[in-house]
Design a protein around this motif. Sequence first.
Motif, PDB file in Angstrom:
ATOM      1  N   GLU A 166       0.793  -1.240  -0.670  1.00 42.44           N
ATOM      2  CA  GLU A 166       0.011   0.037  -0.155  1.00 42.44           C
ATOM      3  C   GLU A 166       0.653   1.404   0.166  1.00 42.44           C
ATOM      4  O   GLU A 166       0.641   2.685  -0.588  1.00 42.44           O
TER       5      GLU A 166
ATOM      6  N   LEU B  46     -10.805   7.818  12.690  1.00 42.19           N
ATOM      7  CA  LEU B  46     -10.329   6.587  10.749  1.00 42.19           C
ATOM      8  C   LEU B  46     -10.742   7.375  10.082  1.00 42.19           C
ATOM      9  O   LEU B  46     -12.152   7.928  10.313  1.00 42.19           O
TER      10      LEU B  46
ATOM     11  N   GLN C  70     -12.722   8.995   6.989  1.00 40.63           N
ATOM     12  CA  GLN C  70     -14.333   9.220   6.745  1.00 40.63           C
ATOM     13  C   GLN C  70     -14.138   8.548   4.701  1.00 40.63           C
ATOM     14  O   GLN C  70     -14.199   9.663   4.497  1.00 40.63           O
TER      15      GLN C  70
ATOM     16  N   TYR D 176      -5.382   8.673   2.988  1.00 43.94           N
ATOM     17  CA  TYR D 176      -4.335   8.163   3.662  1.00 43.94           C
ATOM     18  C   TYR D 176      -2.725   8.993   2.635  1.00 43.94           C
ATOM     19  O   TYR D 176      -2.543   8.190   1.993  1.00 43.94           O
TER      20      TYR D 176
ATOM     21  N   VAL E 269      -2.023   0.110  13.002  1.00 47.70           N
ATOM     22  CA  VAL E 269      -2.351  -0.866  12.272  1.00 47.70           C
ATOM     23  C   VAL E 269      -2.767  -2.245  13.266  1.00 47.70           C
ATOM     24  O   VAL E 269      -1.458  -2.369  14.718  1.00 47.70           O
TER      25      VAL E 269
ATOM     26  N   PRO F  37      -7.207  -6.903  13.505  1.00 46.42           N
ATOM     27  CA  PRO F  37      -7.414  -5.744  13.120  1.00 46.42           C
ATOM     28  C   PRO F  37      -8.486  -5.212  13.836  1.00 46.42           C
ATOM     29  O   PRO F  37      -9.597  -6.305  14.519  1.00 46.42           O
ATOM     30  N   GLY F  38      -8.573  -3.998  14.629  1.00 42.59           N
ATOM     31  CA  GLY F  38      -9.418  -3.470  15.528  1.00 42.59           C
ATOM     32  C   GLY F  38      -8.874  -2.976  17.053  1.00 42.59           C
ATOM     33  O   GLY F  38      -9.780  -2.575  17.767  1.00 42.59           O
TER      34      GLY F  38
ATOM     35  N   TYR G 232      -5.464  -2.423  18.860  1.00 41.85           N
ATOM     36  CA  TYR G 232      -5.010  -1.437  18.745  1.00 41.85           C
ATOM     37  C   TYR G 232      -3.309  -1.995  19.887  1.00 41.85           C
ATOM     38  O   TYR G 232      -3.562  -1.173  20.717  1.00 41.85           O
TER      39      TYR G 232
ATOM     40  N   SER H 127     -12.483   1.860   1.512  1.00 41.53           N
ATOM     41  CA  SER H 127     -12.901   1.912   2.809  1.00 41.53           C
ATOM     42  C   SER H 127     -11.117   2.402   4.081  1.00 41.53           C
ATOM     43  O   SER H 127     -10.541   1.856   3.787  1.00 41.53           O
ATOM     44  N   ALA H 128     -11.637   2.942   4.894  1.00 42.05           N
ATOM     45  CA  ALA H 128     -10.677   3.167   5.792  1.00 42.05           C
ATOM     46  C   ALA H 128     -10.506   2.044   7.072  1.00 42.05           C
ATOM     47  O   ALA H 128     -11.931   2.010   7.355  1.00 42.05           O
ATOM     48  N   SER H 129      -9.285   1.951   6.913  1.00 42.29           N
ATOM     49  CA  SER H 129      -8.940   0.892   7.724  1.00 42.29           C
ATOM     50  C   SER H 129      -8.115   1.063   8.801  1.00 42.29           C
ATOM     51  O   SER H 129      -7.490   0.569   9.907  1.00 42.29           O
ATOM     52  N   TYR H 130      -7.572   1.956   8.759  1.00 40.43           N
ATOM     53  CA  TYR H 130      -5.662   2.187   9.263  1.00 40.43           C
ATOM     54  C   TYR H 130      -5.632   3.352  10.290  1.00 40.43           C
ATOM     55  O   TYR H 130      -6.419   4.641   9.956  1.00 40.43           O
TER      56      TYR H 130
END
Length: 303
Positions: free
Chosen positions: A147, A172, A174, A190, A198, A202-203, A205, A220-223
């Motif tokens: 990425e 996070l 949007q 980003y 990270v 996931p979720g 931290y 979609s955002a994940s970080y």
Amino acid sequence: MPSSRDRQRKLARAKLDRQLARRAAALRRRRRIQAGVGAAVALVLVGVGGFWALGGFDREPEPVATEICSWTPVNAEDNPNVKDVGRPATTDLPTSGTRPMTITTNLGRPITVDLDLTDAPCAGASFSYLAGKTFFDNTKCHEITTEGAVRCGDPSGTGQGGPTYSYAGENLPQAPEPAASPAPGQPPLYPAGTVALVGNPPGSYGSQFLIFFKDFNPSSASYPVIGQVTSGLEVVATIGAVPTVDNGSGSTVKPEKDVVIQTLTVGEVSTAAPSPGTPSGSPAGSPGAAPAASPAPSTTGRS
């Protein structure tokens, strides 16, 4: 001559007089004590009355410290890759401003980051705490992601490590609605220079983080975003250009040569708003790239 009966009467009378005298003396002592106690009580009541009249009983109760962050324990028996250095405080944590984070690696000048305490106060508290425990020192950035980010912050170098606690994500980004078209000039979710957490899983931290050296704009955002690079982005780009090899699990993401965080320090809280715009220090190979002046060493209070 007085009779025997008369003498007995006189003796009995004298005894009775002595008893009455002792009783009278005891009564006088009791009355003096009672008078003293009464005067003392009166003085206390006068003092309490004055204290009340001056508002002494109108004080607000001491406020109870509000818990700002919650740290979920991670059992080292369940995950042998975690490292126990205790847990940060949960109260009296800064919730506005920024903290400067300075990352010194073996591949160039220091990278400086502004940690966002307004939108990610718990991440800022965690990184400050872990830096004070030298948690990140002499650890490797174990992955260069597809990425466009460098992944660091795991002392075990496995992608499974961290401290013996975790916390929820904050800030996070949007993503736009799938049906909506991005506005002209709209920045990516980003942009290069973004520092984000990270999770593992996931979720959840801990200490692992990404520094993006390229713009990344997923659907979609994940970080969760915790800060922005303010200096040394060209160093991050240099690290991102290191060739990668198999990490042992079939993913070609491990840097071919070691990328070592020699020190990671976090400074004092600053109330100044972070500067908008592109982080200083252009990525390597960018037109007009010119190295910025080296920042002053960060002062860190390590606990």
